[in-house]
Motif scaffolding. Structure first.
Motif, PDB file in Angstrom:
ATOM      1  N   LEU A  10     -44.071 -13.351 141.025  1.00 22.82           N
ATOM      2  CA  LEU A  10     -43.660 -14.091 142.216  1.00 22.82           C
ATOM      3  C   LEU A  10     -44.083 -15.550 142.066  1.00 22.82           C
ATOM      4  O   LEU A  10     -43.314 -16.463 142.383  1.00 22.82           O
ATOM      5  N   GLY A  11     -45.289 -15.768 141.547  1.00 23.76           N
ATOM      6  CA  GLY A  11     -45.782 -17.115 141.314  1.00 23.76           C
ATOM      7  C   GLY A  11     -44.897 -17.865 140.321  1.00 23.76           C
ATOM      8  O   GLY A  11     -44.600 -19.050 140.496  1.00 23.76           O
ATOM      9  N   GLU A  12     -44.453 -17.163 139.287  1.00 21.38           N
ATOM     10  CA  GLU A  12     -43.605 -17.798 138.280  1.00 21.38           C
ATOM     11  C   GLU A  12     -42.222 -18.140 138.848  1.00 21.38           C
ATOM     12  O   GLU A  12     -41.658 -19.196 138.575  1.00 21.38           O
ATOM     13  N   TYR A  13     -41.723 -17.235 139.670  1.00 24.59           N
ATOM     14  CA  TYR A  13     -40.436 -17.470 140.342  1.00 24.59           C
ATOM     15  C   TYR A  13     -40.566 -18.679 141.270  1.00 24.59           C
ATOM     16  O   TYR A  13     -39.685 -19.548 141.309  1.00 24.59           O
ATOM     17  N   PHE A  14     -41.662 -18.738 141.996  1.00 21.39           N
ATOM     18  CA  PHE A  14     -41.926 -19.874 142.888  1.00 21.39           C
ATOM     19  C   PHE A  14     -41.858 -21.183 142.108  1.00 21.39           C
ATOM     20  O   PHE A  14     -41.212 -22.143 142.529  1.00 21.39           O
ATOM     21  N   GLU A  15     -42.487 -21.199 140.945  1.00 25.78           N
ATOM     22  CA  GLU A  15     -42.500 -22.442 140.168  1.00 25.78           C
ATOM     23  C   GLU A  15     -41.111 -22.795 139.627  1.00 25.78           C
ATOM     24  O   GLU A  15     -40.782 -23.967 139.477  1.00 25.78           O
ATOM     25  N   LYS A  16     -40.306 -21.775 139.362  1.00 24.59           N
ATOM     26  CA  LYS A  16     -38.929 -22.052 138.920  1.00 24.59           C
ATOM     27  C   LYS A  16     -38.141 -22.691 140.059  1.00 24.59           C
ATOM     28  O   LYS A  16     -37.338 -23.596 139.840  1.00 24.59           O
ATOM     29  N   LEU A  28     -40.718 -17.337 150.444  1.00 23.24           N
ATOM     30  CA  LEU A  28     -40.960 -16.312 149.429  1.00 23.24           C
ATOM     31  C   LEU A  28     -41.920 -15.252 149.950  1.00 23.24           C
ATOM     32  O   LEU A  28     -41.644 -14.054 149.884  1.00 23.24           O
ATOM     33  N   ILE A  29     -43.026 -15.726 150.492  1.00 21.31           N
ATOM     34  CA  ILE A  29     -44.095 -14.804 150.860  1.00 21.31           C
ATOM     35  C   ILE A  29     -43.755 -13.970 152.083  1.00 21.31           C
ATOM     36  O   ILE A  29     -44.025 -12.785 152.118  1.00 21.31           O
ATOM     37  N   SER A  30     -43.138 -14.611 153.086  1.00 23.59           N
ATOM     38  CA  SER A  30     -42.867 -13.791 154.260  1.00 23.59           C
ATOM     39  C   SER A  30     -41.481 -13.166 154.226  1.00 23.59           C
ATOM     40  O   SER A  30     -41.340 -11.955 154.350  1.00 23.59           O
ATOM     41  N   ASP A  31     -40.451 -13.975 153.980  1.00 21.32           N
ATOM     42  CA  ASP A  31     -39.096 -13.441 154.099  1.00 21.32           C
ATOM     43  C   ASP A  31     -38.652 -12.621 152.894  1.00 21.32           C
ATOM     44  O   ASP A  31     -38.210 -11.480 153.034  1.00 21.32           O
ATOM     45  N   LEU A  32     -38.786 -13.193 151.707  1.00 21.94           N
ATOM     46  CA  LEU A  32     -38.308 -12.458 150.529  1.00 21.94           C
ATOM     47  C   LEU A  32     -39.140 -11.185 150.316  1.00 21.94           C
ATOM     48  O   LEU A  32     -38.600 -10.113 150.081  1.00 21.94           O
ATOM     49  N   VAL A  33     -40.445 -11.325 150.437  1.00 23.46           N
ATOM     50  CA  VAL A  33     -41.293 -10.141 150.260  1.00 23.46           C
ATOM     51  C   VAL A  33     -40.956  -9.096 151.333  1.00 23.46           C
ATOM     52  O   VAL A  33     -40.927  -7.906 151.071  1.00 23.46           O
ATOM     53  N   GLY A  34     -40.630  -9.568 152.534  1.00 23.28           N
ATOM     54  CA  GLY A  34     -40.203  -8.662 153.604  1.00 23.28           C
ATOM     55  C   GLY A  34     -38.937  -7.904 153.218  1.00 23.28           C
ATOM     56  O   GLY A  34     -38.824  -6.694 153.429  1.00 23.28           O
ATOM     57  N   LEU A  35     -37.986  -8.624 152.605  1.00 24.13           N
ATOM     58  CA  LEU A  35     -36.732  -7.988 152.198  1.00 24.13           C
ATOM     59  C   LEU A  35     -36.951  -6.938 151.110  1.00 24.13           C
ATOM     60  O   LEU A  35     -36.173  -5.996 150.967  1.00 24.13           O
ATOM     61  N   LEU A  36     -38.018  -7.088 150.361  1.00 20.14           N
ATOM     62  CA  LEU A  36     -38.308  -6.127 149.283  1.00 20.14           C
ATOM     63  C   LEU A  36     -38.851  -4.810 149.830  1.00 20.14           C
ATOM     64  O   LEU A  36     -38.951  -3.818 149.105  1.00 20.14           O
ATOM     65  N   LYS A  37     -39.197  -4.818 151.093  1.00 13.70           N
ATOM     66  CA  LYS A  37     -39.658  -3.602 151.775  1.00 13.70           C
ATOM     67  C   LYS A  37     -40.710  -2.832 150.975  1.00 13.70           C
ATOM     68  O   LYS A  37     -40.567  -1.628 150.709  1.00 13.70           O
ATOM     69  N   GLY A  38     -41.744  -3.536 150.578  1.00 19.64           N
ATOM     70  CA  GLY A  38     -42.854  -2.846 149.913  1.00 19.64           C
ATOM     71  C   GLY A  38     -42.712  -2.704 148.410  1.00 19.64           C
ATOM     72  O   GLY A  38     -43.672  -2.351 147.737  1.00 19.64           O
ATOM     73  N   LEU A  39     -41.515  -2.960 147.879  1.00 22.50           N
ATOM     74  CA  LEU A  39     -41.359  -2.880 146.417  1.00 22.50           C
ATOM     75  C   LEU A  39     -41.992  -4.116 145.783  1.00 22.50           C
ATOM     76  O   LEU A  39     -41.996  -5.184 146.370  1.00 22.50           O
ATOM     77  N   PRO A  40     -42.548  -3.979 144.572  1.00 24.74           N
ATOM     78  CA  PRO A  40     -43.129  -5.165 143.952  1.00 24.74           C
ATOM     79  C   PRO A  40     -42.026  -6.151 143.559  1.00 24.74           C
ATOM     80  O   PRO A  40     -40.901  -5.734 143.264  1.00 24.74           O
ATOM     81  N   PHE A  41     -42.369  -7.435 143.546  1.00 25.75           N
ATOM     82  CA  PHE A  41     -41.394  -8.439 143.138  1.00 25.75           C
ATOM     83  C   PHE A  41     -41.204  -8.390 141.624  1.00 25.75           C
ATOM     84  O   PHE A  41     -42.158  -8.483 140.865  1.00 25.75           O
ATOM     85  N   GLU A  42     -39.959  -8.211 141.208  1.00 27.02           N
ATOM     86  CA  GLU A  42     -39.640  -8.294 139.780  1.00 27.02           C
ATOM     87  C   GLU A  42     -38.414  -9.169 139.655  1.00 27.02           C
ATOM     88  O   GLU A  42     -37.365  -8.834 140.209  1.00 27.02           O
ATOM     89  N   GLU A  43     -38.566 -10.259 138.928  1.00 28.77           N
ATOM     90  CA  GLU A  43     -37.461 -11.217 138.910  1.00 28.77           C
ATOM     91  C   GLU A  43     -36.162 -10.609 138.413  1.00 28.77           C
ATOM     92  O   GLU A  43     -35.085 -10.919 138.917  1.00 28.77           O
ATOM     93  N   LYS A  44     -36.261  -9.711 137.443  1.00 32.46           N
ATOM     94  CA  LYS A  44     -35.018  -9.149 136.898  1.00 32.46           C
ATOM     95  C   LYS A  44     -34.271  -8.289 137.923  1.00 32.46           C
ATOM     96  O   LYS A  44     -33.088  -8.029 137.781  1.00 32.46           O
ATOM     97  N   GLU A  45     -34.969  -7.872 138.970  1.00 31.03           N
ATOM     98  CA  GLU A  45     -34.327  -7.054 140.003  1.00 31.03           C
ATOM     99  C   GLU A  45     -33.767  -7.915 141.143  1.00 31.03           C
ATOM    100  O   GLU A  45     -33.114  -7.411 142.044  1.00 31.03           O
TER     101      GLU A  45
END
Ligand code: ADP
Ligand code: MG
Ligand code: ZN
Length: 488
Positions: free
Chosen positions: A324-330, A355-372
């Motif tokens: 998530l940190g790497e995606y943020f920097e991109k 990123l932290i509130s909305d995108l992570v919220g959309l992931l519904k508990g799944l870990p952030f993986e850029e390829k997904e």
């Protein structure tokens, strides 16, 4: 009963086992896959300890141990070797574990946790055992895990609280993940922590230690140490002695319980493994491995804070969630670098928030993986710019982001599909209308003097403010209502 007034100091040391992520096992070419559920499928005569077989050292495991040692500021032992640790247990088919005793690969390191250096005594390499499965009237052995490369890390007794021990273990897990040497998942047993706890009467002294086993989460580690400190405090205050023993942790009752008293020192009859040559690690190898260590968590923490001026909590989330940190920097790299500093910082702050509130919220508990993730950093940056420029409200923003998340479409395209984003919220338009009136007093006066086109101008302003998404009919009605009220 009389209780003593004592100023007791908790003294804690950790012994940590880490399953290394390698393709094959430590001394044979069987697949290293302790998660395999089919029992006894990744096994061979070597990891089953059949007579006449010869072990061969897994170089990848040696490298990963050295890498870990270097990241933990350790000295690397150039003349290391393996030894046999002899004992009998059904999950250990050879009757001995190949381990390291006199010359661990790494020693005398430290890990800094919240400004305190916790010394690391040693990190050595060994092999895991099989797994026992206890059935109703028998026990079964699964050897899939037997011979999996295992690192053992031992700290000096430098930790002084349950929380600090937890922080240490969490930081270590993060480092192992950054180094890509282990997933270090506690629940899966990839990271196994045992805590040694004693209470000293004075700072700098040591008390009689109790070792706590079967800690399956960071929470359990913290709770168990807290419990043990309280239990030992009570005993010592009564003037009694602590029994040196091994205790287990009961996760349900949240108590430690006696498992076994410390027999005299175990005699494992360690001796050098005759079937393996000594490990000679040359300077070049060490230099090469060192050069492969990327940015470490503490370095990233400092850099993110410095470069993006984010608050501590946000920084920590972006460090802990490496991808998530790497995606943020991109995303941030997509913004024009020659923007005004304030604007750039606003965009950066917005990016981290979304990123932290909305995108992570959309992931519904799944870990952030850029390829997904379907949203490209470029589209995410564009979305943030639209928000920052006020072209879309935060409310509409949430919808746009949800759509981007679902389809990967770019935000402008989504906004153009008006139906989806038309603003029909009366309250919101009323609020906007009031702002427009305050900001455009000249036009308001004109309208009230009878210049009808001024109304059209005000509606235009409101539409602009909403990026053209306000329902024009509603905008007109609301503005008209306020303008008439103003007149009275
Ligand atoms: P042992 O030989 O009993 O295994 P070690 O010296 O190898 O003991 O230490 C094992 C772990 O226990 C280390 O992490 C060490 O920091 C910790 N430890 C040693 N003595 C104490 C003590 N008195 N109180 C708390 N922890 C201790
Ligand atoms: Mg020990
Ligand atoms: Zn094998």
């Amino acid at each position: 009963m009389k209780t003593l007034k004592l100023n007791l100091q908790p003294v804690i040391g950790l012994e940590i086992h880490i399953e290394l992520k390698t393709k094959t096992k430590m001394f044979c070419s069987c697949k290293n896959d302790p998660e395999e559920t089919h029992p006894n499928i990744n096994i061979c005569p070597i990891c089953l300890g059949h007579p006449g077989t010869l072990p061969v050292v897994n170089q990848e495991a040696v490298k990963k141990t050295i890498k870990t040692g270097l990241a933990l500021n350790c000295e690397i032992e150039k003349n290391s070797f393996f030894e046999r640790k002899n004992y009998f247990y059904p999950d250990l088919p050879k009757g001995y574990q190949i381990s390291q005793y006199q010359k661990p690969l790494c020693k005398n390191g430290f890990l800094e946790v919240r400004g305190r250096k916790i010394r690391i005594k040693r990190v050595h390499l060994e092999e895991d055992t099989g797994r026992l499965i206890h059935e109703k009237d028998c026990s079964l052995v699964d050897f899939n895990r037997a011979g999996v490369p295992l690192m053992e890390l031992v700290t000096e007794p430098d930790l002084t609280s349950a929380k600090e021990a937890r922080d240490f273990a969490e930081e270590l897990q993060l480092i192992l993940r950054y180094l890509d040497v282990s997933e270090a998942d506690m629940e899966k047993g990839e990271l196994r922590v045992e805590a040694n706890v004693s209470l000293a009467k004075k700072r700098g002294e040591l008390g009689t230690k109790v070792e706590i086993k079967n800690l399956n989460s960071f929470r359990a580690l913290e709770k168990a140490i807290e419990y043990e400190i309280a239990r030992q405090t009570e005993i010592l205050k009564k003037g009694k002695k602590i029994l040196q023993e091994t205790r287990g942790w009961d996760d349900l009752r949240e108590v430690t319980f006696p498992q076994r008293e410390k027999e005299k020192a175990h005699d494992y009859r360690y001796f050098p493994e005759p079937d393996l040559p000594p490990l000679y690690i040359d300077e070049e190898t060490i230099l090469k491995i060192r050069s492969e260590i990327g940015e470490l968590p503490h370095q990233r923490r400092e850099r993110l804070k410095r470069e993006y001026q984010l608050d501590e909590k946000t920084t920590e989330i972006l460090v802990k969630n490496k991808e998530l940190g790497e995606y943020f920097e991109k995303i941030v790299s997509e913004f024009e670098p020659n923007l005004k500093k304030e604007k750039l910082l606003r965009l950066i702050k917005l990016s981290s928030n979304y990123l932290i509130s909305d995108l992570v919220g959309l992931l519904k508990g799944l870990p952030f993986e850029e390829k997904e993730i379907l949203i490209t950093p470029e589209n995410f940056a564009q979305f943030i710019s639209l928000i920052e420029e006020g072209k879309i409200s935060s409310k509409i923003g949430k919808m746009v982001l949800a759509e981007m998340f679902k389809t990967g479409a770019d935000p402008l395209q989504i906004i153009k599909e008006k139906g989806l984003v038309q603003l029909t919220d009366k309250k919101e338009i009323e609020k906007l209308a009031q702002e427009i009136i305050l900001e455009n007093q000249k036009a308001v006066e004109d309208f009230q003097k009878g210049k009808i086109p001024a109304l059209q101008f005000l509606i235009g302003q409101l539409m602009r403010k909403t990026g053209g998404r306000a329902n024009p009919q509603l905008a007109k009605e609301i503005l008209l209502k306020f303008l008439k009220k103003d007149k009275i």
